[in-house]
Design a protein around this motif. Sequence first.
Motif, PDB file in Angstrom:
ATOM      1  N   ALA A   1       0.834  -1.208   0.000  1.00 66.30           N
ATOM      2  CA  ALA A   1       0.000   0.000   0.000  1.00 66.30           C
ATOM      3  C   ALA A   1       0.866   1.255   0.000  1.00 66.30           C
TER       4      ALA A   1
ATOM      5  N   ARG B   1       3.887   1.457  -1.204  1.00 64.96           N
ATOM      6  CA  ARG B   1       4.531   1.555  -2.513  1.00 64.96           C
ATOM      7  C   ARG B   1       3.584   2.151  -3.550  1.00 64.96           C
ATOM      8  N   GLY B   2       2.276   1.963  -3.337  1.00 55.30           N
ATOM      9  CA  GLY B   2       1.304   2.610  -4.208  1.00 55.30           C
ATOM     10  C   GLY B   2       1.293   4.116  -4.055  1.00 55.30           C
ATOM     11  N   LYS B   3       1.870   4.610  -2.952  1.00 52.82           N
ATOM     12  CA  LYS B   3       1.990   6.054  -2.715  1.00 52.82           C
ATOM     13  C   LYS B   3       3.427   6.526  -2.947  1.00 52.82           C
TER      14      LYS B   3
ATOM     15  N   GLU C   1      -5.861  -5.777  -5.510  1.00 61.08           N
ATOM     16  CA  GLU C   1      -5.463  -4.435  -5.932  1.00 61.08           C
ATOM     17  C   GLU C   1      -4.014  -4.145  -5.541  1.00 61.08           C
ATOM     18  N   LEU C   2      -3.592  -4.618  -4.355  1.00 58.70           N
ATOM     19  CA  LEU C   2      -2.239  -4.352  -3.875  1.00 58.70           C
ATOM     20  C   LEU C   2      -1.184  -5.087  -4.685  1.00 58.70           C
TER      21      LEU C   2
ATOM     22  N   PRO D   1       0.186  -3.839  -9.045  1.00 56.41           N
ATOM     23  CA  PRO D   1       1.311  -3.013  -9.513  1.00 56.41           C
ATOM     24  C   PRO D   1       2.653  -3.725  -9.538  1.00 56.41           C
TER      25      PRO D   1
ATOM     26  N   GLN E   1       5.401  -2.978 -14.050  1.00 54.46           N
ATOM     27  CA  GLN E   1       5.234  -3.971 -12.992  1.00 54.46           C
ATOM     28  C   GLN E   1       6.576  -4.614 -12.620  1.00 54.46           C
TER      29      GLN E   1
ATOM     30  N   ASN F   1       8.548  -2.137 -10.552  1.00 59.52           N
ATOM     31  CA  ASN F   1       8.008  -2.061  -9.192  1.00 59.52           C
ATOM     32  C   ASN F   1       8.410  -3.288  -8.371  1.00 59.52           C
TER      33      ASN F   1
END
Length: 590
Positions: A404, A406-408, A466-467, A470, A579, A582
């Motif tokens: 989560a 890393r999504g930010k 969802e997590l 990415p 991806q 990431n």
Amino acid sequence: MRLLIIAIFLIGFFGNAQTNSYSISFENAVHHEAKVLINFPQVKSKSLEIRMSRTSPGRYALHEFVKNVYGFKATNSKGEALEVTRKDPYSWEVSEHDGTINIEYTLFANRGDGTYSQIDETHAHLNMPATFMYAAELEHRSIKVHFAVRKDLDWKVATQLKLEGNTTYSAPDLYYFMDSPTEISDFDLKEFELDGQQIQFALHHKGTEEEFAEYFDQVKRIVIQEKEVFGELPDFDYDKYTFLACYMPNVSGDGMEHRNSTILTDRESLAEGGMKGNIGTVAHEFFHAWNVERIRPEDLEPFDFTEANMSASLWFAEGFTSYYTGLMLRRAQIITSEEYINGLNGTFNYVWNSPALEYFNPIEMSYQAPFVDAATSVDPVNRENTFVSYYSYGSVLGLALDLALRGKELNLDDFIKLMWEKHGNSEVSYSVEDIEETLAEYAGKEFASEFFQKHIYNSQMPDYKELFEPVGVKISQDDEKNHFGASLRETEGGLEIARNTYKTSPAYKAGLTEGDLIISIDGTEVNSNEDFKKLISEKKNGQVKIAFKRFGEERTTEVELSEDPTYKIEMRENPSKEQLENRKNWLNSK
């Protein structure tokens, strides 16, 4: 004559009048016995309570070490017997002394792990609370301990205690002494220097030099990668950290962290699976040098040697450390990215398919530690339906928080580094609220509040689909696979349900429980797990008739099979460049 010898020894060994002094010898190691001598000088109180600990640093349950102590004697400076009374099973009240109290007793010890002690002709494996009595009234005094090693067995000493000379060591106070396990054996030793500090690995084993060299190379890579997470090593006392590894057939598998050392025990040799099987414990326990030993929960301070120790933060202290265990093996290039991703499945399914989440959130699961952390009981419990390990629960939450963040365009490494800067480096203990406040400082108040409200103060499952997206990882369930929901053991009488059935499972709902012997499915006799799985998988209508025995009486029940709840986590076959990048930032070496 015996008293004279003891008196001469005490005069020669015990120096500083304000130092409590210990000696332990192992003449009868073949029968797992040690002889312990203690000197308490300048005792000011009329009587002194001498105790055996009931707990051990790093453990949370009661262990009652006093059960292995006998032959207790108390004398004064002249060797005269002193008056001793017993108020409880754990202590001796010694009075009518002349300012000096000498204690002597025999210890029986035959379990080599991270909690207990083991003495035999292969080693003296000592956890201090399981070995030495103490006087709480004198807890702030320094301590000297002399290990009378068996020279005929080529024994030497490995410990985080300060070397004073030969086999005599010291500790600044009682807690440091109790927190300093010691391995005495003919061990091998390797070490390397990192940032001006020595990292030692004492290995008691029956393997080869080549095996140790290969293993130690992995240890070094782990140490370096874990240092990269926090940006620096802890300031180890005496500039030294020591791994105390005992991979021998007579020990029990375990790992236990301490301030400047850790115990690692397992029956598997490096050549027989230990090379791969034990390295994860190395990664886990060394991470604790930061997270739990110095980033310290406030409810474990001060540690209580007389009662069980409970903490609300074990989901973070143990659980987040467990998350980093596998991640560090990947970053140290001991396992591949695919092995790491595939390895998530077991823990993930154990946590998120457990009905226990209905009863306890991660904080409340942490409160269960005194009942599960190497604790023993004789009455059956319903852990299958009421408990999820805070190690595992915290691990999958650490995974969710890392992804989560890393999504930010943030990450868990930098958050836990901030916890180190605020609470570890300064050794100012923290509360659960402090963890949330630090997360808010790092990632924003709204983000922190939502994560804690949903996943720490409650038991909601994060949106892993969802997590994972990415980083090119997918999660799925097979809705065409039948699910029965019971652990079965093959016996002569039939397939026995080996443990309590999950309350969410078809077997539970049909009234099947631990101990039931399954005889047949829809009239077809079953005697093996393989046959049972085959018959269940072939059912199309979702309902089966089970014949079983309970308390010797044959019964039947109808079981309505459900869809298999098992999650499968795996890498996507054709991830995008973004991806892959990431994933690289997440899993690759720092």
